[in-house]
Scaffold this active site. Structure first.
Site, PDB file in Angstrom:
ATOM      1  N   HIS A   1      47.588  30.302  36.998  1.00  0.00           N
ATOM      2  CA  HIS A   1      49.000  30.715  37.018  1.00  0.00           C
ATOM      3  C   HIS A   1      49.246  31.819  35.991  1.00  0.00           C
ATOM      4  O   HIS A   1      49.965  32.791  36.249  1.00  0.00           O
ATOM      5  CB  HIS A   1      49.916  29.533  36.665  1.00  0.00           C
ATOM      6  CG  HIS A   1      49.833  28.382  37.611  1.00  0.00           C
ATOM      7  ND1 HIS A   1      49.246  27.183  37.274  1.00  0.00           N
ATOM      8  CD2 HIS A   1      50.287  28.231  38.871  1.00  0.00           C
ATOM      9  CE1 HIS A   1      49.337  26.353  38.293  1.00  0.00           C
ATOM     10  NE2 HIS A   1      49.954  26.955  39.276  1.00  0.00           N
TER      11      HIS A   1
ATOM     12  N   GLY B   1      47.843  33.212  44.267  1.00  0.00           N
ATOM     13  CA  GLY B   1      46.403  33.193  44.001  1.00  0.00           C
ATOM     14  C   GLY B   1      45.599  33.081  45.289  1.00  0.00           C
ATOM     15  O   GLY B   1      45.963  32.339  46.207  1.00  0.00           O
TER      16      GLY B   1
END
Ligand code: PAF
Length: 280
Positions: free
Chosen positions: A33, A143
């Site tokens: 993150h 991601g």
């Protein structure tokens, strides 16, 4: 760093912060993150992060109630990373009473995670749509570890002509190759060691591809062989698919490459990972 909860608080805070990049998360943050936050910050200067464990993307027998949470730690990490705005909505801030509108991205959600987790991507697409409408970011960061989520969200943004740039960032891995995931917190020591089987299987396919193999079944077999040698691994799927429509392929076109992906339960958590077999 401003921390807001209600939509009204968010609207007031976002008016002072433009252009704004968004990193949507479900919290229990890790380096993956934070890599998205750093990239968003570098690209746009002002970054918002949403922390919301989205109930509509969990199936009835999934881990919504036990999903790891630690908001205090998340806020410390986000402050250190230079985040400008954090939105921590409650369920009712996202899904007000009487809520009944959902986003279904068809086709690419029928396979892989979508086949094993019915309704999952409907929940993801719906919440991301709500987050985009409320935050109104110029760009949003996701991601590559959630490869199918990336394909689904890119398609949603294109099909619905949404004015947001979807940026996909590389998977961040532990030193032994395990892809970072909040669900890794469920792994005890034995299962943590076994969980490296995912990247070992993917790398077996990748090296065969690099050595000239284009037959997709041969690559799936390479992955299955590695997985079969790990008694703690329960395989969900092993896939060699087209990078755009995510359909399984027979032979990889060297000019297009493919997505190698897999889902494996290792003890409690069901883990996913993937590698792009890049065109050559
Ligand atoms: O990738 C995630 O963490 C979630 O699916 C997302 C995009 C934040 C939506 O809840």
């Amino acid at each position: 760093m401003r921390i807001v909860t209600t939509r009204a608080e968010l609207a007031a805070a976002r008016a002072e912060a433009t252009p704004l990049a968004l990193v949507p998360t479900m919290g229990f943050l890790h380096e993956g993150h934070l890599s998205l936050v750093r990239r968003a910050k570098a690209d746009h200067g002002t970054v918002a992060v949403s922390v919301f464990v989205n109930p509509t993307q969990f199936g009835p027998s999934e881990d919504l109630s036990t999903y790891p949470r630690d908001l205090a730690r998340d806020l410390d990490l986000l402050a250190d990373a230079g985040v400008d705005l954090v939105w921590t909505p409650r369920v009712e801030d996202i899904y007000p009473g009487g809520f009944s509108t959902y986003v279904d991205v068809e086709g690419v959600t029928d396979v892989l995670e979508g086949a094993e987790r019915p309704g999952h991507f409907r929940g993801v697409a719906t919440v991301v749509n709500i987050l985009f409408n409320a935050v109104r970011p110029v760009a949003a960061y996701f991601g590559q570890k959630d490869a199918q989520q990336c394909v689904v969200l890119r398609k949603m943004v294109r099909d619905l002509a949404m004015d947001v740039d979807v940026v996909i960032c590389p998977t961040v891995r532990e030193a032994d190759g395990l892809a970072m995931s909040s669900r890794n917190a469920y792994l005890d020591e034995t299962h943590r060691a076994a969980a490296t089987v995912l990247i070992r299987a993917l790398r077996a396919a990748e090296s065969a591809w690099a050595a000239g193999e284009t037959d997709a079944d041969a690559l799936r077999s390479r992955m299955q062989t590695v997985l079969a040698a790990e008694p703690l691994a329960q395989v969900g799927y092993v896939s060699i698919a087209d990078t755009d429509d995510l359909r399984e392929i027979d032979a990889i076109d060297p000019a297009r490459g493919a997505l190698a992906s897999l889902a494996v339960r290792v003890g409690k958590p069901r883990l996913i990972d993937n590698l792009l077999l890049t065109p050559r």
